[in-house]
Each structure stands twice: as C-alpha cells, then as structure tokens.
Design a protein around this motif. Structure first.
Motif, PDB file in Angstrom:
ATOM      1  N   CYS A   1       0.833  -1.208   0.000  1.00 14.99           N
ATOM      2  CA  CYS A   1       0.000   0.000   0.000  1.00 14.99           C
ATOM      3  C   CYS A   1       0.862   1.250   0.000  1.00 14.99           C
ATOM      4  N   GLU A   2       1.879   1.260   0.856  1.00  8.09           N
ATOM      5  CA  GLU A   2       2.728   2.449   0.971  1.00  8.09           C
ATOM      6  C   GLU A   2       3.565   2.652  -0.284  1.00  8.09           C
ATOM      7  N   THR A   3       4.035   1.580  -0.900  1.00  6.68           N
ATOM      8  CA  THR A   3       4.763   1.688  -2.168  1.00  6.68           C
ATOM      9  C   THR A   3       3.826   2.211  -3.256  1.00  6.68           C
ATOM     10  N   SER A   4       2.598   1.695  -3.277  1.00  2.00           N
ATOM     11  CA  SER A   4       1.617   2.146  -4.270  1.00  2.00           C
ATOM     12  C   SER A   4       1.292   3.623  -4.090  1.00  2.00           C
ATOM     13  N   ALA A   5       1.201   4.078  -2.831  1.00  2.00           N
ATOM     14  CA  ALA A   5       0.909   5.481  -2.555  1.00  2.00           C
ATOM     15  C   ALA A   5       2.053   6.372  -3.023  1.00  2.00           C
ATOM     16  N   ALA A   6       3.284   5.900  -2.846  1.00  2.00           N
ATOM     17  CA  ALA A   6       4.460   6.694  -3.221  1.00  2.00           C
ATOM     18  C   ALA A   6       4.561   6.857  -4.733  1.00  2.00           C
ATOM     19  N   THR A   7       4.029   5.890  -5.473  1.00  2.00           N
ATOM     20  CA  THR A   7       4.134   5.962  -6.933  1.00  2.00           C
ATOM     21  C   THR A   7       2.839   6.479  -7.583  1.00  2.00           C
ATOM     22  N   ALA A   8       1.835   6.774  -6.746  1.00  2.00           N
ATOM     23  CA  ALA A   8       0.545   7.229  -7.292  1.00  2.00           C
ATOM     24  C   ALA A   8       0.618   8.684  -7.743  1.00  2.00           C
TER      25      ALA A   8
END
Length: 155
Positions: free
Chosen positions: A148-155
């Motif tokens: 989730c946190e990786t996805s948020a950083a690349t969103a």
C-alpha cells in the motif's frame, strides 16, 4: 465489529489513503495475501454478497492448498469485506472454518487495516492459532502495508 468469542485478528497502520489500501486489497491480492515465500493465486473474487471467493496458495517446496473456497457475505466499498468458507459457490454447504472480516478506516493521515478471523468454536480457533495464525497473518498484514505504501508513493 468486534467482541466475538472466538476471534483472532491483526491490525496495522498504513501510511497511505484508504482508497489506495482498498485498491491494493481488491486488485493485488496475489502479491500480499500469504506469507512469502508462499504465493497466492486468486481464482475468483466476486465482490458482491453471494459472490465467490476462491484463492489457492503454493509453497516453496511444492505445497498446494487446493482452492480455498468461500462466499462473500458483505461488501462496503472502501470500508469492509466479510466472507465465509461455510459455503462454496452456489450456497453449497461445506465444513466451516472461519468468517473473515477485512476492514479499512481513516486514521490520521493514513488507514487502519484490521484483518479478523472469527471461528465457530474454541477448538477451531485453537487449531488456527497452532497453524501459525499470528506469525502468518502478521506477515501478511506487513506485506499488505508495504505494498500500500509503495503504491501510494508511486501514485
């Protein structure tokens, strides 16, 4: 939802918006659902009451759980999914093990994620604990948080 007598759960704070956590839960389950080095294969996840939920897990030494089959009972998009393995698709009764509750709530700048397993009796809950519920589900929650946190950083 809490207070069930035969309940096991894990919880974590995710530094990502609830919308991202929900999207990761619904779209990327094969990447976080079981503790590595095991891997999950989503057969079907029909997110509606009465929909089929079927996942298969594969171990590093050739282990294969076979399809873990259940039915979705409740879906509140972005907030909660409840399912049970007491039925297979088509409301076919099978030996129940648990009801799963996956919940997402805003907390500060991020999301509180809670994964709960409710069992029919103490014996089944104890069996789940002995199978490694705490280390397994804690690792699953940590993998979910990281994704989730990786996805948020690349969103």
């Amino acid at each position: 939802m809490s207070g069930a007598q035969f309940e096991l759960s894990v919880s974590c704070h995710i530094a990502a918006p609830r919308e991202i956590a929900w999207k990761v839960w619904t779209d990327l389950k094969d990447q976080w659902f079981c503790p590595k080095p095991w891997r999950a294969e989503v057969i079907e996840e029909d997110l509606r009451p009465g929909g089929r939920s079927a996942v298969r897990m594969f171990g590093p030494d050739g282990e294969d759980t076979g399809p873990m089959e259940g039915i979705i009972l409740e879906v509140v998009p972005g907030e909660r999914v409840v399912s049970t393995d007491a039925y297979a698709s088509g409301w076919i009764p099978q030996t129940p093990f648990m009801t799963s509750i996956w919940s997402f709530a805003d907390e500060g700048e991020g999301t509180r994620f809670i994964a709960t397993a409710r069992h029919w009796d103490a014996e089944t809950m104890k069996k789940h604990e002995e199978m490694g519920f705490n280390p397994g589900w804690n690792q699953m929650a940590e993998q979910f948080r990281q994704l989730c946190e990786t996805s948020a950083a690349t969103a």
